[in-house]
Design a protein around this motif. Structure first.
Motif, PDB file in Angstrom:
ATOM      1  N   VAL A   1       0.853  -1.188   0.000  1.00  0.00           N
ATOM      2  CA  VAL A   1       0.000   0.000   0.000  1.00  0.00           C
ATOM      3  C   VAL A   1       0.892   1.242   0.000  1.00  0.00           C
ATOM      4  O   VAL A   1       1.891   1.305   0.720  1.00  0.00           O
ATOM      5  N   LEU A   2       0.534   2.223  -0.842  1.00  0.00           N
ATOM      6  CA  LEU A   2       1.319   3.450  -0.938  1.00  0.00           C
ATOM      7  C   LEU A   2       0.443   4.667  -0.642  1.00  0.00           C
ATOM      8  O   LEU A   2      -0.778   4.640  -0.877  1.00  0.00           O
ATOM      9  N   PRO A   3       1.050   5.758  -0.122  1.00  0.00           N
ATOM     10  CA  PRO A   3       0.289   7.000   0.045  1.00  0.00           C
ATOM     11  C   PRO A   3      -0.296   7.441  -1.301  1.00  0.00           C
ATOM     12  O   PRO A   3       0.383   7.380  -2.322  1.00  0.00           O
ATOM     13  N   GLY A   4      -1.521   7.879  -1.299  1.00  0.00           N
ATOM     14  CA  GLY A   4      -2.196   8.298  -2.519  1.00  0.00           C
ATOM     15  C   GLY A   4      -3.083   7.220  -3.111  1.00  0.00           C
ATOM     16  O   GLY A   4      -3.912   7.509  -3.991  1.00  0.00           O
ATOM     17  N   ASP A   5      -2.929   5.966  -2.656  1.00  0.00           N
ATOM     18  CA  ASP A   5      -3.806   4.896  -3.138  1.00  0.00           C
ATOM     19  C   ASP A   5      -5.249   5.191  -2.739  1.00  0.00           C
ATOM     20  O   ASP A   5      -5.516   5.660  -1.624  1.00  0.00           O
TER      21      ASP A   5
ATOM     22  N   LEU B   1     -10.070  -8.079  10.179  1.00  0.00           N
ATOM     23  CA  LEU B   1      -8.944  -8.334  11.093  1.00  0.00           C
ATOM     24  C   LEU B   1      -9.387  -9.132  12.301  1.00  0.00           C
ATOM     25  O   LEU B   1      -8.636  -9.974  12.826  1.00  0.00           O
ATOM     26  N   ALA B   2     -10.622  -8.884  12.770  1.00  0.00           N
ATOM     27  CA  ALA B   2     -11.134  -9.657  13.906  1.00  0.00           C
ATOM     28  C   ALA B   2     -11.316 -11.119  13.529  1.00  0.00           C
ATOM     29  O   ALA B   2     -11.127 -12.020  14.362  1.00  0.00           O
ATOM     30  N   ALA B   3     -11.661 -11.370  12.253  1.00  0.00           N
ATOM     31  CA  ALA B   3     -11.843 -12.760  11.797  1.00  0.00           C
ATOM     32  C   ALA B   3     -10.519 -13.487  11.666  1.00  0.00           C
ATOM     33  O   ALA B   3     -10.461 -14.725  11.713  1.00  0.00           O
ATOM     34  N   GLY B   4      -9.424 -12.753  11.448  1.00  0.00           N
ATOM     35  CA  GLY B   4      -8.096 -13.350  11.373  1.00  0.00           C
ATOM     36  C   GLY B   4      -7.822 -14.090  10.080  1.00  0.00           C
ATOM     37  O   GLY B   4      -6.917 -14.929  10.021  1.00  0.00           O
ATOM     38  N   GLU B   5      -8.574 -13.806   9.035  1.00  0.00           N
ATOM     39  CA  GLU B   5      -8.401 -14.481   7.749  1.00  0.00           C
ATOM     40  C   GLU B   5      -7.799 -13.533   6.714  1.00  0.00           C
ATOM     41  O   GLU B   5      -7.980 -12.313   6.792  1.00  0.00           O
ATOM     42  N   ASP B   6      -7.101 -14.139   5.732  1.00  0.00           N
ATOM     43  CA  ASP B   6      -6.509 -13.334   4.672  1.00  0.00           C
ATOM     44  C   ASP B   6      -7.608 -12.692   3.826  1.00  0.00           C
ATOM     45  O   ASP B   6      -8.724 -13.211   3.722  1.00  0.00           O
ATOM     46  N   PHE B   7      -7.277 -11.548   3.188  1.00  0.00           N
ATOM     47  CA  PHE B   7      -8.240 -10.873   2.321  1.00  0.00           C
ATOM     48  C   PHE B   7      -7.493 -10.018   1.302  1.00  0.00           C
ATOM     49  O   PHE B   7      -6.284  -9.782   1.434  1.00  0.00           O
ATOM     50  N   ASP B   8      -8.214  -9.585   0.269  1.00  0.00           N
ATOM     51  CA  ASP B   8      -7.638  -8.735  -0.770  1.00  0.00           C
ATOM     52  C   ASP B   8      -8.120  -7.295  -0.625  1.00  0.00           C
ATOM     53  O   ASP B   8      -9.215  -7.034  -0.130  1.00  0.00           O
ATOM     54  N   ILE B   9      -7.264  -6.391  -1.078  1.00  0.00           N
ATOM     55  CA  ILE B   9      -7.623  -4.977  -1.127  1.00  0.00           C
ATOM     56  C   ILE B   9      -7.496  -4.512  -2.575  1.00  0.00           C
ATOM     57  O   ILE B   9      -6.438  -4.684  -3.202  1.00  0.00           O
ATOM     58  N   GLU B  10      -8.560  -3.973  -3.111  1.00  0.00           N
ATOM     59  CA  GLU B  10      -8.522  -3.397  -4.452  1.00  0.00           C
ATOM     60  C   GLU B  10      -8.316  -1.891  -4.321  1.00  0.00           C
ATOM     61  O   GLU B  10      -9.065  -1.206  -3.624  1.00  0.00           O
ATOM     62  N   VAL B  11      -7.261  -1.399  -5.009  1.00  0.00           N
ATOM     63  CA  VAL B  11      -6.963   0.025  -4.955  1.00  0.00           C
ATOM     64  C   VAL B  11      -6.874   0.586  -6.358  1.00  0.00           C
ATOM     65  O   VAL B  11      -6.652  -0.153  -7.334  1.00  0.00           O
ATOM     66  N   SER B  12      -7.038   1.906  -6.436  1.00  0.00           N
ATOM     67  CA  SER B  12      -6.812   2.635  -7.680  1.00  0.00           C
ATOM     68  C   SER B  12      -5.547   3.455  -7.501  1.00  0.00           C
ATOM     69  O   SER B  12      -5.469   4.295  -6.590  1.00  0.00           O
ATOM     70  N   ARG B  13      -4.551   3.194  -8.366  1.00  0.00           N
ATOM     71  CA  ARG B  13      -3.268   3.885  -8.262  1.00  0.00           C
ATOM     72  C   ARG B  13      -2.908   4.485  -9.627  1.00  0.00           C
ATOM     73  O   ARG B  13      -2.763   3.744 -10.602  1.00  0.00           O
ATOM     74  N   ASP B  14      -2.819   5.791  -9.669  1.00  0.00           N
ATOM     75  CA  ASP B  14      -2.516   6.491 -10.920  1.00  0.00           C
ATOM     76  C   ASP B  14      -3.494   6.127 -12.017  1.00  0.00           C
ATOM     77  O   ASP B  14      -3.116   5.968 -13.198  1.00  0.00           O
ATOM     78  N   GLY B  15      -4.768   5.937 -11.644  1.00  0.00           N
ATOM     79  CA  GLY B  15      -5.805   5.650 -12.623  1.00  0.00           C
ATOM     80  C   GLY B  15      -5.936   4.194 -12.991  1.00  0.00           C
ATOM     81  O   GLY B  15      -6.874   3.815 -13.725  1.00  0.00           O
ATOM     82  N   ALA B  16      -5.046   3.348 -12.473  1.00  0.00           N
ATOM     83  CA  ALA B  16      -5.089   1.919 -12.807  1.00  0.00           C
ATOM     84  C   ALA B  16      -5.513   1.110 -11.588  1.00  0.00           C
ATOM     85  O   ALA B  16      -5.172   1.448 -10.440  1.00  0.00           O
ATOM     86  N   GLY B  17      -6.270   0.017 -11.823  1.00  0.00           N
ATOM     87  CA  GLY B  17      -6.697  -0.847 -10.736  1.00  0.00           C
ATOM     88  C   GLY B  17      -5.592  -1.801 -10.319  1.00  0.00           C
ATOM     89  O   GLY B  17      -4.774  -2.224 -11.142  1.00  0.00           O
ATOM     90  N   LEU B  18      -5.566  -2.130  -9.046  1.00  0.00           N
ATOM     91  CA  LEU B  18      -4.523  -3.014  -8.523  1.00  0.00           C
ATOM     92  C   LEU B  18      -5.091  -3.781  -7.346  1.00  0.00           C
ATOM     93  O   LEU B  18      -5.804  -3.215  -6.511  1.00  0.00           O
ATOM     94  N   THR B  19      -4.786  -5.082  -7.283  1.00  0.00           N
ATOM     95  CA  THR B  19      -5.250  -5.903  -6.167  1.00  0.00           C
ATOM     96  C   THR B  19      -4.059  -6.297  -5.303  1.00  0.00           C
ATOM     97  O   THR B  19      -3.060  -6.837  -5.805  1.00  0.00           O
ATOM     98  N   LEU B  20      -4.155  -6.027  -4.002  1.00  0.00           N
ATOM     99  CA  LEU B  20      -3.108  -6.370  -3.039  1.00  0.00           C
ATOM    100  C   LEU B  20      -3.640  -7.424  -2.091  1.00  0.00           C
ATOM    101  O   LEU B  20      -4.762  -7.312  -1.584  1.00  0.00           O
ATOM    102  N   HIS B  21      -2.829  -8.449  -1.842  1.00  0.00           N
ATOM    103  CA  HIS B  21      -3.262  -9.542  -0.978  1.00  0.00           C
ATOM    104  C   HIS B  21      -2.682  -9.344   0.428  1.00  0.00           C
ATOM    105  O   HIS B  21      -1.471  -9.146   0.582  1.00  0.00           O
ATOM    106  N   VAL B  22      -3.550  -9.375   1.417  1.00  0.00           N
ATOM    107  CA  VAL B  22      -3.148  -9.226   2.823  1.00  0.00           C
ATOM    108  C   VAL B  22      -3.111 -10.600   3.455  1.00  0.00           C
ATOM    109  O   VAL B  22      -4.136 -11.285   3.565  1.00  0.00           O
TER     110      VAL B  22
END
Length: 452
Positions: free
Chosen positions: A251-255, A279-300
């Motif tokens: 994750v970057l500032p501006g996302d 976070l309370a569930a304690g399971e992995d999850f994905d975060i979809e962000v928009s960065r510089d106009g492009a979509g990006l999926t980050l896995h936590v």
């Protein structure tokens, strides 16, 4: 080293803030005294000390300076203590005809004992009608005349002729063109006890009042000019904490967060709510962000067996500056809160609770240091809070505070005669003892809270 650094910072900021606010307070007394033509011989930051740096004003005659005991400050306003000895006029005239006297000279010239002669001379010296000069024998000082112009004004009086005064010296003898009673009355008009009740009241009230007005202005300036750092509700990342889970997943500032897990995101509250659940569930999850106009999926990837409460992101922050009217309204609302807090101190039902929530000079210094480290806005608010507290606390009817002096003035007005010096001293000693006990109690709380 860290403790020493924090201590030096607290001392520096505490002295800076408190010295400024004491100067504001005493400046209020000084300003009204001068407007009422009352003499002020000294204006000092710090408590009285033989060691001092000072300069005498040619315009006011007042000695302005600073002492090393920076735990307050004072004005030496002439004639604060009442004395109506019937020989004041004759003794004053005698001194100006001779130039310089000692207690023994007054005892020889008038039917008085040493104590009464000394009381008369010290009263006239307190009025700045004469000057006390300590020689080798400090128990037997000389009392000298002070230079006067043709209108009998001295260096402390408004409108004096500086050139005429400079032509004379302390201890010069004069042949005054007025009677003893006329000279004394002209002197009385330049001292606190010689002016009318409304002016005396204004002199006492204006010190605390200027502290309160100063605080209001500081709050308005802070809210309308400096501005408040306010977190945005937009789902935009302002910062990512070093070493945090968010940094690890990229994750970057501006996302701009679009989705967290299965939750769609429209504002920052959605991000907070979604992270709390996932976070309370304690399971992995994905975060979809928009960065510089492009979509990006980050896995936590949540570390197995570890409880994670935060991922280490903050929202964007912007400066919000209130209109002056709103800022002023907020300042008055805050003043009302501080006033109610001060009144609780003399309410027996809340006294102990209020004392427990109060701070001594140690606590105020630590708070000022902490505020200075976070920025100008916080420092200004802390300065305003301390100034407002000093103002309202000084108005409490407890001698020797300004409020206690106001109480005596009101009582004397109602009685139609002065309260005896003996009674005033007894009540003032009791009030001082109470204030010292309060200071020790609050200081103990601060030492436990901030030091131990």
């Amino acid at each position: 080293m860290e403790f020493a650094g924090n201590t030096l910072s607290a001392v520096f900021w505490g002295l800076l803030v408190l010295s400024l606010l004491v100067a504001v307070h005493e400046g209020g007394h000084f300003l009204v005294a001068r407007l009422c033509s009352v003499r002020v011989t000294e204006f000092f930051l710090g408590m009285p000390s033989r060691f001092k740096l000072s300069r005498k004003s040619r315009r006011f005659g007042t000695e302005f300076g600073i002492t090393p005991i920076l735990f307050g400050g004072y004005n030496r306003i002439c004639g604060m203590e009442s004395c109506d000895d019937e020989l004041l006029a004759d003794v004053l005239m005698h001194i100006y005809r001779t130039g310089s006297v000692r207690v023994a000279d007054i005892c020889q010239a008038f039917p008085v004992d040493g104590d009464r002669a000394h009381a008369i001379l010290t009263t006239l010296a307190d009025w700045a009608s004469i000057r006390m000069v300590e020689g080798e024998d400090k128990d037997d000082p000389a009392f000298n005349t002070i230079p006067r112009d043709a209108a009998l004004l001295c260096e402390y009086d408004a409108g004096h002729d500086g050139a005429a005064i400079s032509a004379h010296a302390d201890g010069d003898a004069y042949e005054l063109p007025v009677s003893a009673d006329e000279f004394l009355e002209s002197e009385r008009r330049h001292v606190y006890q010689g002016i009318r009740f409304p002016k005396r009241l204004a002199m006492l009230v204006f010190g605390p009042l200027v502290n309160i007005l100063f605080a209001l202005l500081v709050v308005v300036f802070a809210l309308s000019a400096v501005g408040v750092d306010t977190g945005s509700t937009e789902p935009v990342i302002g910062s990512v904490h070093a070493g945090s889970l968010a940094e690890q997943v990229g994750v970057l500032p501006g996302d701009i967060f679009v989705r967290v897990g299965e939750y769609g995101i429209s504002d920052w509250h959605d991000i907070s709510d979604a992270l709390d659940v996932l976070l309370a569930a304690g399971e992995d999850f994905d975060i979809e962000v928009s960065r510089d106009g492009a979509g990006l999926t980050l896995h936590v990837d949540i570390p197995e067996g570890e409880a994670v409460d935060l991922i280490g992101i903050t929202n964007t922050v912007s400066k919000v500056r209130l209109p002056v009217g709103e800022a002023l309204s907020a300042a008055f609302h805050y003043a009302g809160q501080v006033a109610r807090f001060a009144l609780r101190l003399i309410d027996p039902a809340h006294t102990l609770e209020t004392i427990g929530q109060s701070s001594s000079i140690v606590g105020m210094s630590v708070i000022a240091s902490q505020a200075a480290s976070t920025g100008l806005f916080d420092l200004l608010l802390v300065m305003a809070a301390i100034s407002m507290s000093l103002g309202f606390m000084n108005l409490l009817p407890i001698p020797p505070l300004d409020g206690g002096k106001i109480l005596f003035e009101v009582i004397q007005l109602a009685m139609g005669r002065p309260v005896s010096i003996k009674v005033q001293n007894i009540v003032s000693y009791i009030g001082l003892a109470l204030l010292l006990a309060l200071f020790v109690f609050v200081l103990r709380n601060d030492l436990i809270r901030y030091v131990m």
